[in-house]
Design an enzyme around this catalytic site. Structure first.
Site, PDB file in Angstrom:
ATOM      1  CE1 TYR A  11      -1.295  -8.139  -4.423  1.00  0.00           C
ATOM      2  CE2 TYR A  11      -2.629  -7.337  -2.601  1.00  0.00           C
ATOM      3  CZ  TYR A  11      -2.537  -7.955  -3.824  1.00  0.00           C
ATOM      4  OH  TYR A  11      -3.668  -8.397  -4.456  1.00  0.00           O
ATOM      5  CG  LEU A  33      13.981  -4.464   1.228  1.00  0.00           C
ATOM      6  CD1 LEU A  33      15.247  -5.185   0.725  1.00  0.00           C
ATOM      7  CD2 LEU A  33      12.876  -4.644   0.185  1.00  0.00           C
ATOM      8  CB  ILE A  52       9.100   6.696   5.397  1.00  0.00           C
ATOM      9  CG1 ILE A  52       8.565   5.941   6.611  1.00  0.00           C
ATOM     10  CG2 ILE A  52       8.689   6.015   4.107  1.00  0.00           C
ATOM     11  CD1 ILE A  52       7.059   5.965   6.717  1.00  0.00           C
ATOM     12  CE1 TYR A 136      -3.189  -0.489   8.272  1.00  0.00           C
ATOM     13  CE2 TYR A 136      -5.434  -1.351   8.159  1.00  0.00           C
ATOM     14  CZ  TYR A 136      -4.301  -0.866   7.533  1.00  0.00           C
ATOM     15  OH  TYR A 136      -4.279  -0.754   6.170  1.00  0.00           O
ATOM     16  CE  LYS A 140      -2.168   2.641   6.352  1.00  0.00           C
ATOM     17  NZ  LYS A 140      -1.412   2.924   5.136  1.00  0.00           N
ATOM     18  CG  PHE A 164     -13.787  -1.049   0.856  1.00  0.00           C
ATOM     19  CD1 PHE A 164     -13.457   0.293   0.664  1.00  0.00           C
ATOM     20  CD2 PHE A 164     -14.806  -1.340   1.738  1.00  0.00           C
ATOM     21  CE1 PHE A 164     -14.141   1.316   1.328  1.00  0.00           C
ATOM     22  CE2 PHE A 164     -15.498  -0.327   2.408  1.00  0.00           C
ATOM     23  CZ  PHE A 164     -15.165   1.000   2.199  1.00  0.00           C
ATOM     24  CG  ASN A 165     -11.670  -6.913   1.983  1.00  0.00           C
ATOM     25  OD1 ASN A 165     -12.386  -6.006   2.366  1.00  0.00           O
ATOM     26  ND2 ASN A 165     -11.229  -7.851   2.783  1.00  0.00           N
ATOM     27  NE  ARG A 214     -14.368  -7.706   5.921  1.00  0.00           N
ATOM     28  CZ  ARG A 214     -15.289  -7.887   6.867  1.00  0.00           C
ATOM     29  NH1 ARG A 214     -16.565  -7.913   6.546  1.00  0.00           N
ATOM     30  NH2 ARG A 214     -14.950  -8.032   8.127  1.00  0.00           N
TER      31      ARG A 214
END
Ligand code: UDP
Length: 315
Positions: A11, A33, A52, A136, A140, A164-165, A214
């Site tokens: 996305y 993919l 990667i 998660y 990061k 953020f969102n 949010r």
């Protein structure tokens, strides 16, 4: 510039890749993919299907990497933490090794508000404590730590953007997850008839209407920040910026916006809280505004939801 975009079939990666191509850069997309879609790779970008951990010739002649390829489901990360450490931290380490071997010294990293965990104050600034509440966010944050170390010790130039969102669409580029956990696409699925109702995860939060608040940012605004970040890379420095609109909207408010945009009644059903959801997450984006001159141009919720709906419904 000659650029590698990992995760450019996903996305956010696909929107950034599209904007880079439009800006005249020579873009290679590297994506396995696993969650992305080959037809999301923008026309004009070279596509390499691969991982990667083994970028092969995808790094040849590349001047900078924009790194998006990652696992990004909070719930899955709690069930399978090892998967998140392996892909997100292990993958980034392997990529950074390959970059060092090929003398690629610049990276823009796709980070997240999840590194902050439950915030002590709102809006959140980059210097606030980082106490992720799930693997998660922890994975990061670990990459951010590696980038700081490599900048200091190897002269790497890095910029991390903590999203953020992210929502909305860029032309036909939209959110298309096999497992959809995000609020706006799930609400819009009710309007398309794919779902009967949307679940509201908790109405007993200490917020004005009891639902979580949010900070929603348009994917096109978010993507544009990556182009500014690319220009701002300085060898030996790791810069970190939050990216949000600076205003919070509740789950109830967002469902209402979706009703107005789609003209559908969108039934909602109140359910229990989703574990690990902080009550309020709102960014201070003052630092990126001040240092890189970024500002949200599509900051209204009507535009964000309208673009997501337009891409989904073909309207
Ligand atoms: N949410 C909800 N129903 C859904 C999906 C999300 O009530 O079907 C809520 C979720 O609990 C959170 C907010 O919407 O308070 C935003 O969730 P999302 O998964 O979109 O993003 P997050 O803030 O978790 O990154």
């Amino acid at each position: 510039m000659r650029l590698l975009v990992t995760g450019g079939a996903g996305y956010v990666g696909s929107v950034v890749a599209a904007q880079l191509v439009e800006a005249g850069h020579e873009v290679t997309v590297l994506d396995d993919l696993s969650t992305g879609h080959e037809n999301a790779v923008p026309a004009g970008a070279r596509f390499v299907r691969g991982c990667i951990t083994d970028p092969g010739d995808a790094l040849d002649g590349v001047e900078a990497v924009l790194h998006f390829a990652a696992k990004s489901l909070v719930g899955e990360s709690v069930e399978k933490p090892g998967l998140y450490w392996k892909h997100n931290l292990g993958g980034a380490l392997a990529l950074l090794d390959a970059m060092r071997q090929q003398n690629v010294g610049k990276i823009v990293f796709s980070s997240t508000a999840a590194v902050y965990g439950e915030p002590e104050r709102t809006p959140i600034e980059e210097s606030d404590p980082t106490r992720p509440t799930n693997p998660y966010g922890a994975s990061k944050l670990a990459v951010d730590t590696v980038l700081t170390t490599y900048a200091g010790l190897h002269g790497l130039g890095a910029v991390s953007l903590r999203y953020f969102n992210v929502a909305g669409a860029y032309g036909a580029f939209r959110e298309r997850h096999a497992i959809e956990t995000h609020l706006i696409p799930n609400v819009l699925k009710v309007a398309t008839g794919e779902r009967e109702s949307v679940s509201v995860f908790g109405t007993d939060y200490p917020t004005p209407d009891g639902t979580c608040v949010r900070d929603y940012i348009h994917v096109a605004d978010l993507a544009r920040a990556h182009l500014l970040a690319l220009d701002a890379i300085t060898p030996g420095e790791h810069k970190i910026y939050n990216l949000g609109n600076g205003t919070g909207f509740s789950v109830h408010e967002m469902i209402e916006v979706c009703r107005e945009i789609t003209g559908h009644e969108i039934p909602s059903v109140v359910g229990p809280r989703r574990p690990g959801d902080p009550a309020v997450l709102v960014a201070s984006s003052a630092k990126i505004q001040r240092e890189l001159g970024w500002k949200a141009e599509r900051g209204s919720m009507a535009e964000i939801v309208g673009d997501a709906w337009g891409a989904l419904s073909g309207k």
